[in-house]
Design a protein around this motif. Structure first.
Motif, PDB file in Angstrom:
ATOM      1  N   PHE A  95       0.800  -1.212   0.000  1.00 11.65           N
ATOM      2  CA  PHE A  95       0.000   0.000   0.000  1.00 11.65           C
ATOM      3  C   PHE A  95       0.837   1.268   0.000  1.00 11.65           C
ATOM      4  N   VAL A  96       2.099   1.172   0.428  1.00 11.13           N
ATOM      5  CA  VAL A  96       2.957   2.337   0.237  1.00 11.13           C
ATOM      6  C   VAL A  96       3.184   2.537  -1.264  1.00 11.13           C
ATOM      7  N   VAL A  97       3.376   1.425  -1.995  1.00 11.34           N
ATOM      8  CA  VAL A  97       3.544   1.543  -3.450  1.00 11.34           C
ATOM      9  C   VAL A  97       2.276   2.087  -4.107  1.00 11.34           C
ATOM     10  N   VAL A  98       1.107   1.548  -3.700  1.00 12.55           N
ATOM     11  CA  VAL A  98      -0.145   2.041  -4.278  1.00 12.55           C
ATOM     12  C   VAL A  98      -0.341   3.520  -3.948  1.00 12.55           C
ATOM     13  N   LEU A  99       0.025   3.886  -2.726  1.00 11.58           N
ATOM     14  CA  LEU A  99      -0.069   5.292  -2.315  1.00 11.58           C
ATOM     15  C   LEU A  99       0.772   6.180  -3.225  1.00 11.58           C
ATOM     16  N   LEU A 100       1.990   5.723  -3.528  1.00  9.82           N
ATOM     17  CA  LEU A 100       2.848   6.540  -4.381  1.00  9.82           C
ATOM     18  C   LEU A 100       2.298   6.617  -5.810  1.00  9.82           C
ATOM     19  N   LEU A 101       1.714   5.487  -6.287  1.00  8.72           N
ATOM     20  CA  LEU A 101       1.092   5.512  -7.620  1.00  8.72           C
ATOM     21  C   LEU A 101      -0.079   6.489  -7.651  1.00  8.72           C
ATOM     22  N   GLY A 102      -0.928   6.408  -6.639  1.00 12.70           N
ATOM     23  CA  GLY A 102      -2.066   7.315  -6.562  1.00 12.70           C
ATOM     24  C   GLY A 102      -1.596   8.761  -6.456  1.00 12.70           C
ATOM     25  N   GLY A 103      -0.494   8.958  -5.739  1.00 13.39           N
ATOM     26  CA  GLY A 103       0.058  10.296  -5.611  1.00 13.39           C
ATOM     27  C   GLY A 103       0.548  10.829  -6.945  1.00 13.39           C
ATOM     28  N   ILE A 135      -9.832   5.752  -6.937  1.00 12.38           N
ATOM     29  CA  ILE A 135     -10.022   4.387  -6.457  1.00 12.38           C
ATOM     30  C   ILE A 135      -8.739   3.854  -5.801  1.00 12.38           C
ATOM     31  N   LEU A 136      -7.566   4.232  -6.322  1.00 15.31           N
ATOM     32  CA  LEU A 136      -6.323   3.777  -5.692  1.00 15.31           C
ATOM     33  C   LEU A 136      -6.236   4.317  -4.264  1.00 15.31           C
ATOM     34  N   MET A 137      -6.551   5.606  -4.097  1.00 17.57           N
ATOM     35  CA  MET A 137      -6.423   6.192  -2.774  1.00 17.57           C
ATOM     36  C   MET A 137      -7.487   5.670  -1.808  1.00 17.57           C
ATOM     37  N   VAL A 138      -8.681   5.389  -2.326  1.00 17.95           N
ATOM     38  CA  VAL A 138      -9.697   4.797  -1.461  1.00 17.95           C
ATOM     39  C   VAL A 138      -9.226   3.426  -0.981  1.00 17.95           C
ATOM     40  N   ALA A 139      -8.617   2.669  -1.904  1.00 14.10           N
ATOM     41  CA  ALA A 139      -8.101   1.359  -1.513  1.00 14.10           C
ATOM     42  C   ALA A 139      -7.031   1.501  -0.443  1.00 14.10           C
ATOM     43  N   VAL A 140      -6.129   2.466  -0.625  1.00 21.14           N
ATOM     44  CA  VAL A 140      -5.092   2.703   0.386  1.00 21.14           C
ATOM     45  C   VAL A 140      -5.753   3.034   1.711  1.00 21.14           C
ATOM     46  N   VAL A 312     -14.183   2.958   8.278  1.00 20.11           N
ATOM     47  CA  VAL A 312     -13.181   1.889   8.174  1.00 20.11           C
ATOM     48  C   VAL A 312     -11.805   2.533   7.973  1.00 20.11           C
ATOM     49  N   MET A 313     -11.802   3.672   7.282  1.00 21.41           N
ATOM     50  CA  MET A 313     -10.532   4.354   7.040  1.00 21.41           C
ATOM     51  C   MET A 313     -10.021   5.043   8.305  1.00 21.41           C
ATOM     52  N   VAL A 314     -10.896   5.794   8.990  1.00 18.78           N
ATOM     53  CA  VAL A 314     -10.362   6.642  10.057  1.00 18.78           C
ATOM     54  C   VAL A 314     -10.412   6.017  11.446  1.00 18.78           C
ATOM     55  N   LEU A 315     -11.289   5.046  11.709  1.00 17.16           N
ATOM     56  CA  LEU A 315     -11.302   4.481  13.066  1.00 17.16           C
ATOM     57  C   LEU A 315      -9.954   3.862  13.444  1.00 17.16           C
ATOM     58  N   PRO A 316      -9.346   3.040  12.552  1.00 13.51           N
ATOM     59  CA  PRO A 316      -8.007   2.546  12.902  1.00 13.51           C
ATOM     60  C   PRO A 316      -7.030   3.701  13.100  1.00 13.51           C
ATOM     61  N   HIS A 444     -10.129  15.531   1.634  1.00 15.12           N
ATOM     62  CA  HIS A 444      -8.684  15.361   1.754  1.00 15.12           C
ATOM     63  C   HIS A 444      -8.228  15.640   3.184  1.00 15.12           C
ATOM     64  N   TYR A 445      -8.889  16.568   3.883  1.00  8.53           N
ATOM     65  CA  TYR A 445      -8.552  16.762   5.296  1.00  8.53           C
ATOM     66  C   TYR A 445      -8.966  15.557   6.137  1.00  8.53           C
ATOM     67  N   THR A 446     -10.152  14.975   5.855  1.00  4.01           N
ATOM     68  CA  THR A 446     -10.560  13.841   6.688  1.00  4.01           C
ATOM     69  C   THR A 446      -9.801  12.577   6.316  1.00  4.01           C
ATOM     70  N   ILE A 447      -9.722  12.267   5.037  1.00  4.08           N
ATOM     71  CA  ILE A 447      -9.143  10.981   4.666  1.00  4.08           C
ATOM     72  C   ILE A 447      -7.627  11.066   4.625  1.00  4.08           C
ATOM     73  N   MET A 448      -7.103  12.071   3.932  1.00  5.66           N
ATOM     74  CA  MET A 448      -5.645  12.197   3.904  1.00  5.66           C
ATOM     75  C   MET A 448      -5.178  12.659   5.280  1.00  5.66           C
ATOM     76  N   GLY A 449      -5.863  13.678   5.826  1.00  6.64           N
ATOM     77  CA  GLY A 449      -5.499  14.160   7.157  1.00  6.64           C
ATOM     78  C   GLY A 449      -5.752  13.117   8.219  1.00  6.64           C
ATOM     79  N   GLY A 450      -6.927  12.492   8.174  1.00  9.48           N
ATOM     80  CA  GLY A 450      -7.318  11.589   9.251  1.00  9.48           C
ATOM     81  C   GLY A 450      -6.747  10.196   9.117  1.00  9.48           C
ATOM     82  N   MET A 451      -6.599   9.716   7.888  1.00 12.24           N
ATOM     83  CA  MET A 451      -6.102   8.354   7.729  1.00 12.24           C
ATOM     84  C   MET A 451      -4.616   8.334   7.396  1.00 12.24           C
ATOM     85  N   LEU A 452      -4.217   9.118   6.390  1.00 16.03           N
ATOM     86  CA  LEU A 452      -2.814   9.044   5.968  1.00 16.03           C
ATOM     87  C   LEU A 452      -1.873   9.558   7.070  1.00 16.03           C
TER      88      LEU A 452
END
Lengths: 617, 248
Positions: A95-103, A135-140, A312-316, A444-452
C-alpha cells in the motif's frame, strides 16, 4: 517465489480458459465484456489456487496432507505466508507503493488544473486519471492501516501467537494483487472514467474498462470482508489469559470497530457493483430510469457501504493516534471507556447517515431532516475522541519525537476535516457546496489528514518494532513539517474554490479561478516532493538505521515487551495480562507477566506489581 | 490549584482568545463568498456564516490546547523516558460536561440552520413561473411556459419565484447555479424540482457564477456542460419571452 510464479501462470491460464470458453459458447469477440468477466473469475480462482490454496485447503479436501514450504528471509514476503507479521509487512509495502502511484496520478491532475484550458490531458484522459487516483487512494485508505498494523499488531497486542485464521489471512492479502492488476489493466479496454463512485447510468454506458473496475473492486471488497472477519474472530477468541475487554489496547478496539463495519456493510458495495456488471453485460435494467430501473437505487446501495467505509478508514487511525499519544505523553489514555463507547457508537451511527451524500440527488425531501440529524450526531462521539487525545496530552511528559509530532498534526488535520464536515452535513449549506471543491478539500482533510497522517504516525511509531532499526528523528520532523505546510497551502485554497463556483471532477474551469488553482497546484507539487524524503527516510533507516532495541519508547503494551522484530510466534512463553495497558504514573503498575521470563519478559522499569490502581475508574 | 497548573490554563485561555480573534477576523474580514444573485443565496450564506461563527471557537479551542501542550508539556529526554505524567485516567464530570455541550451544540445546529434553514430554503411549493430544463450530454435545453425554447441559454426574471422542473435524457447530471447557491440533480426517468427567486439584474458577463454548471460527472464534456444565466427585469423578461415564442 515458486508459488508466485505458479500463481501468475495459473492466473493467466485461468483467464484464457474462462474467456475462450465463453467466446466459444457465445460467439462475438474475445474482447467482449462477458468474456472478460468469466476470464477474470476463472483467472482469480487459478491465481488463488496457484498462490497456495491448492497446497493447503484443496489438498486437504481430497484427504492429502497440506504441503508446507520452508521459506526464510526476504522470500517469505513473496509467497503464501501465514505469519501475520509477514502479511502485515506485505500489506505495508504494497500500500505504500499504491499510495505513491495514486500520488503520481494526483500530480498529473494538479498539473492539468494549474491553468485553465486544456493542458497535458484532454477531458477524457483527465477523467480517467482522476478516477484512477480516486479508487487507488480509497483502496489505500481502507486497507493500509487495518491491513498492515491491524495484521502485525493486533495478535501481539492481545497476546496471541497469530490470527484466528492464518490461511484465510494469507488469502486476504493475495486477493490484493488481482485487484491492482485489474485496475491497472483497465486502459487496455478503454479505461474507466466515472470516478471512484461509479454512478450509473454513466458507469453502464462508458468504456469497457469499467467492467475491470467492477471486478477488481468487488474482489477488493471480498478481501475486506474476510479481513474484517479474521480481525473480529481473533479479538474475540485469541486474547491471552487476563486480557479482558477492558484491558485491550485502544488500537485493538479501533480495529475491532472498523472490522465490524467492513464485515457487515461491504456486501452492499459489492452488490451494487454486481448489478452494474449485470446491466452492462447481461442486459438487465436495474439502473435504467427509462426502462423502469432507478439510478438512485445505486446511490443508496453505494453509500450504504461507502459512508461507513470512511470510518473503516479513520477508526483505525483514531486507534493509532491515541495509542501513540498515550505512550509518548507517558500518561494513561484519558477516558478509556468513553473512547471505546465512542468508537462503537461511530461504527453504529455510520450505517444510518449514508443519504447525506444525496441531499441534492432528487431523493424524497422528507429524508433530508433525519439524515442531517443522524450526521450531526456523529460529531458527539468524534468529539470524545478529540477530548481524549487532547486531555491525554494535558500535563503529560510529551516526548516530541516524530510519532508524537505526527499525532498532534493529525489532531489538527482531522479537526479541520470534522469542522468542515458540519457544512456538508447541513442540508442548507450542502445544497450549495455538494460536488464542489469544498467537498474535495474536506475529504482530503478527513481521509488524507485523518487516515494518511495516522498511517504515517503509525509508521514512525512502530518502524523500530517491525524492522528493529530507528528512524532519523530530525529528518522525520522535517518531513512532518514539510508535508503539513504544503498540505495546508494545497487544500485551503480548494475550500475557497468550492464556495466560489468550482465543481469537482473537471478538467477545465472558468479562468477567473486560475489564481487559487495555480497556488494549489504548486503547493501540491511541493507536497508530492515530501514523499521522496519519506522514501529516503524509510529506506535509509531500514538499511543502516541504528539498532532499536526491544522497547525504544519504553512503552507499556505487549508488542514492546518482545524483541524487535518479534520472534516467529511472538512470545516464547504465554503472557498473562494483569493490568490496564496504560499504567503510566502509577508506581508498580504493570500490564503483563510472562511465564518464561528468559525470552520475552525483560525488566520493565517502573512497571512492576499489579495493575489495580491503574484500572479505569 | 497551584501556580503551575493555573499558568497552563492561562496559556490555554490566551491562545484560545487569540486564535478565535484571528479566526473571526479572517472569516468576517475577508470576502469568502461570491456575490449573491438570489434570495436563496442569502439563506445559504447566512447558514454558512452562522456555522463558521460556531466552528471558530471550537477549532480555536482544540488548536490552543494542542499548542499549549506543545509549548508547556514537552520534556527533554536524553535516552529513554523515565518520568511519567500524572496517572489521570478519567474525569467523569469533565467528560459529561464535554458530551453534554457537544450534544447541545449538535442539536442546536440541527435545528438552526438545519431544520429552520431547510424550511426557509424550500419555502412554499408555489411559483410565479415554471421553467423546464432538460439535460443531455453535454448541453441544456430550456422550455418556458409559453412555448419559448432556448438552448444552452437561461433567461430568468428578477424578483419572481421560479420553479425549475428538471430532468435528463441520458445520464445523471446536476443543475448548479453557483451565484444562486442551489443545485439539484437531473435524473433520467424523474423530474426534480428547484425553487429560486433571482435578485438583481445581471448576466454571465457580469459574474461568471451566473451560470448553470453540471456538477455530476458525465463524461467527456462534463467541465464544459455549462450555460450562461441572464437575469432580466420582470418587464424585460416578459417582452423577451413573448418575442421568442412568437418567433418560434
Amino acid at each position: 517465489m515458486r508459488q508466485l510464479l505458479r500463481a501468475v501462470i495459473f492466473g493467466i491460464l485461468g483467464y484464457l480458459i474462462g474467456a475462450i470458453l465463453t467466446w466459444l459458447i457465445r460467439g462475438g469477440s474475445l474482447g467482449d465484456e462477458v468474456c472478460v468477466v468469466f476470464g477474470y473469475v476463472v483467472g482469480l480462482i487459478g491465481w488463488l489456487f496457484g498462490i497456495g490454496m491448492g497446497d493447503t485447503w484443496v489438498r486437504e479436501w481430497f484427504g492429502l496432507p497440506a504441503r508446507e514450504f520452508e521459506v526464510t528471509g526476504w522470500k517469505r514476503y513473496l509467497g503464501f505466508s501465514t505469519d501475520h507479521k509477514v502479511i502485515g509487512v506485505q500489506y505495508l509495502a504494497t500500500f505504500v507503493v499504491v499510495l505513491l502511484l495514486g500520488g503520481l496520478a494526483a500530480m498529473i491532475i494538479r498539473f492539468e488544473l494549474a491553468q485553465a484550458g486544456e493542458g497535458i490531458l484532454n477531458a477524457d484522459r483527465y477523467n480517467q486519471v482522476m478516477s484512477m487516483h480516486g479508487i487507488l487512494m480509497v483502496a489505500v485508505a481502507v486497507a493500509a492501516i487495518l491491513g498492515s498494523f491491524g495484521n502485525y499488531l493486533v495478535p501481539i497486542m492481545i497476546g496471541a501467537d497469530d490470527m484466528a485464521f492464518p490461511r484465510l489471512n494469507a488469502v486476504t492479502f493475495w486477493l490484493i494483487p488481482p485487484v491492482a492488476i485489474g485496475l491497472l489493466a483497465a486502459p487496455t479496454l478503454g479505461s474507466f472514467d466515472a470516478g471512484w463512485t461509479a454512478y450509473p447510468p454513466l458507469s453502464i454506458v462508458n468504456n469497457g474498462g469499467q467492467i475491470l473496475f467492477v471486478l477488481a473492486v468487488t474482489t477488493f471488497g471480498l478481501s475486506s470482508i474476510l479481513g474484517g472477519l479474521n480481525v473480529i474472530t481473533t479479538i474475540v477468541t485469541m486474547r491471552a489469559p487476563g486480557m479482558t475487554w477492558g484491558r485491550l489496547p485502544i488500537f485493538v478496539w479501533a480495529a475491532f470497530a472498523a472490522s465490524m463495519i467492513s464485515l457487515l456493510t461491504t456486501q452492499f458495495f459489492a452488490a451494487s457493483l454486481i448489478l452494474i456488471a449485470m446491466d452492462r453485460v447481461a442486459g438487465t435494467v436495474f439502473f435504467d430510469g427509462g426502462a423502469g430501473g432507478d439510478p438512485l437505487l445505486y446511490q443508496h446501495l453505494f453509500w450504504f457501504y461507502s459512508h461507513p467505509a470512511v470510518y473503516v478508514m479513520v477508526l483505525p487511525g483514531f486507534g493509532v493516534v491515541l495509542e501513540t499519544i498515550t505512550h509518548m505523553s507517558r500518561k494513561p489514555l484519558f477516558a478509556y471507556k468513553a473512547v471505546v463507547v465512542s468508537l462503537l457508537s461511530i461504527a453504529g451511527l455510520s450505517v444510518i447517515v449514508w443519504a447525506h451524500h444525496m441531499f441534492t440527488s432528487g431523493m424524497a425531501d422528507y429524508l433530508h431532516g433525519p439524515f442531517m440529524f443522524a450526521s450531526e450526531m456523529i460529531s458527539v462521539p468524534t468529539g470524545v475522541i478529540f477530548l481524549s487525545a487532547v486531555a491525554t496530552m494535558w500535563r503529560g511528559k510529551l516526548w516530541m519525537k516524530t510519532p508524537l509530532f505526527f499525532a498532534m498534526i493529525w489532531v489538527f488535520q482531522f479537526l479541520m476535516g470534522g469542522v468542515t464536515g458540519i457544512f456538508l452535513a447541513d442540508v442548507v449549506t450542502d445544497v450549495s457546496l455538494h460536488d464542489s471543491y469544498f467537498v474535495v478539500a474536506h475529504f482530503h482533510y478527513t481521509i488524507m489528514g485523518g487516515m494518511l497522517f495516522a498511517f504515517l504516525t503509525g509508521i514512525f511509531f512502530w518502524f523500530p518494532k517491525i524492522t528493529g532499526r530507528m528512524i532519523n528523528d530530525r529528518l522525520g520532523i522535517i518531513f512532518a513539517l514539510w508535508l503539513t505546510i504544503a498540505f495546508q497551502l494545497t487544500f485551503l485554497p480548494q475550500f475557497w474554490l468550492g464556495t466560489n463556483g468550482m465543481n469537482r471532477r473537471i478538467a477545465d474551469y472558468p479562468e477567473q479561478l486560475e489564481g487559487a488553482n495555480l497556488m494549489s497546484s504548486i503547493s501540491a507539487f511541493v507536497l508530492g516532493g515530501s514523499f521522496l524524503l519519506l522514501v529516503y527516510i524509510l529506506l535509509s533507516a531500514a538499511i543502516r538505521g541504528p539498532k532499536a532495541g526491544d522497547n525504544p519508547w519504553n512503552a507499556s503494551t505487549l508488542e514492546w515487551q518482545v524483541s524487535s522484530p518479534p520472534p516467529e510466534h511472538n512470545f516464547s512463553g504465554q503472557p498473562t495480562i494483569v493490568g490496564h495497558p496504560y499504567g503510566y504514573g502509577t508506581a508498580g503498575s504493570r500490564h503483563a507477566e510472562f511465564a518464561d521470563m528468559a525470552a520475552g519478559g525483560q525488566a520493565q522499569p517502573k512497571q512492576a506489581g499489579t495493575g489495580e490502581g491503574a484500572d479505569d475508574e | 490549584m497551584d501556580q503551575d497548573r493555573r499558568n497552563d490554563w492561562i496559556w490555554f485561555g490566551s491562545l484560545w482568545a487569540i486564535f478565535s480573534a484571528i479566526g473571526f477576523y479572517l472569516v468576517l474580514g475577508i470576502d469568502l463568498l461570491p456575490a449573491q444573485w438570489a434570495h436563496e443565496a442569502e439563506i445559504v450564506d447566512d447558514a454558512y456564516i452562522l456555522l463558521m461563527g460556531l466552528s471558530i471557537p471550537i477549532f480555536a479551542g482544540v488548536a490552543a490546547a494542542l499548542l499549549t501542550s506543545l509549548l508547556r508539556f514537552r520534556v527533554q529526554v536524553d535516552d529513554i523516558p523515565t518520568e511519567d505524567g500524572p496517572p489521570v485516567h478519567n474525569n467523569r464530570n469533565f467528560v459529561r460536561l464535554w458530551v453534554a455541550s457537544t450534544l447541545i451544540l449538535a442539536l442546536m445546529i440541527t435545528v438552526n440552520p438545519g431544520f429552520i434553514g431547510i424550511a426557509e430554503l424550500r419555502g412554499e411549493p408555489s411559483a410565479d413561473i415554471v421553467v423546464e430544463v432538460q439535460a443531455q450530454r453535454w448541453s441544456w435545453k430550456v422550455n418556458y411556459e409559453n412555448g419559448a425554447e432556448t438552448f444552452n441559454q437561461l433567461y430568468l426574471p428578477a424578483d419572481r419565484r421560479v420553479r425549475f422542473d428538471i430532468t435528463s435524457l441520458d445520464l445523471v447530471h446536476s443543475f448548479w447555479i453557483p451565484g444562486f447557491r442551489v443545485k439539484i440533480d437531473a435524473v433520467p426517468g424523474r423530474v426534480t424540482h428547484l425553487y429560486v427567486t433571482p435578485e438583481g439584474v445581471g448576466s454571465f458577463e457580469d459574474d461568471f457564477n451566473l451560470r448553470v454548471q453540471c456538477a455530476e460527472i458525465c463524461g467527456l464534456g462534463h467541465a464544459q456542460m455549462a450555460m450562461p444565466v441572464t437575469v432580466l427585469a420582470p418587464a424585460d423578461f416578459d417582452a423577451w419571452v413573448s418575442d421568442l415564442a412568437e418567433g418560434a
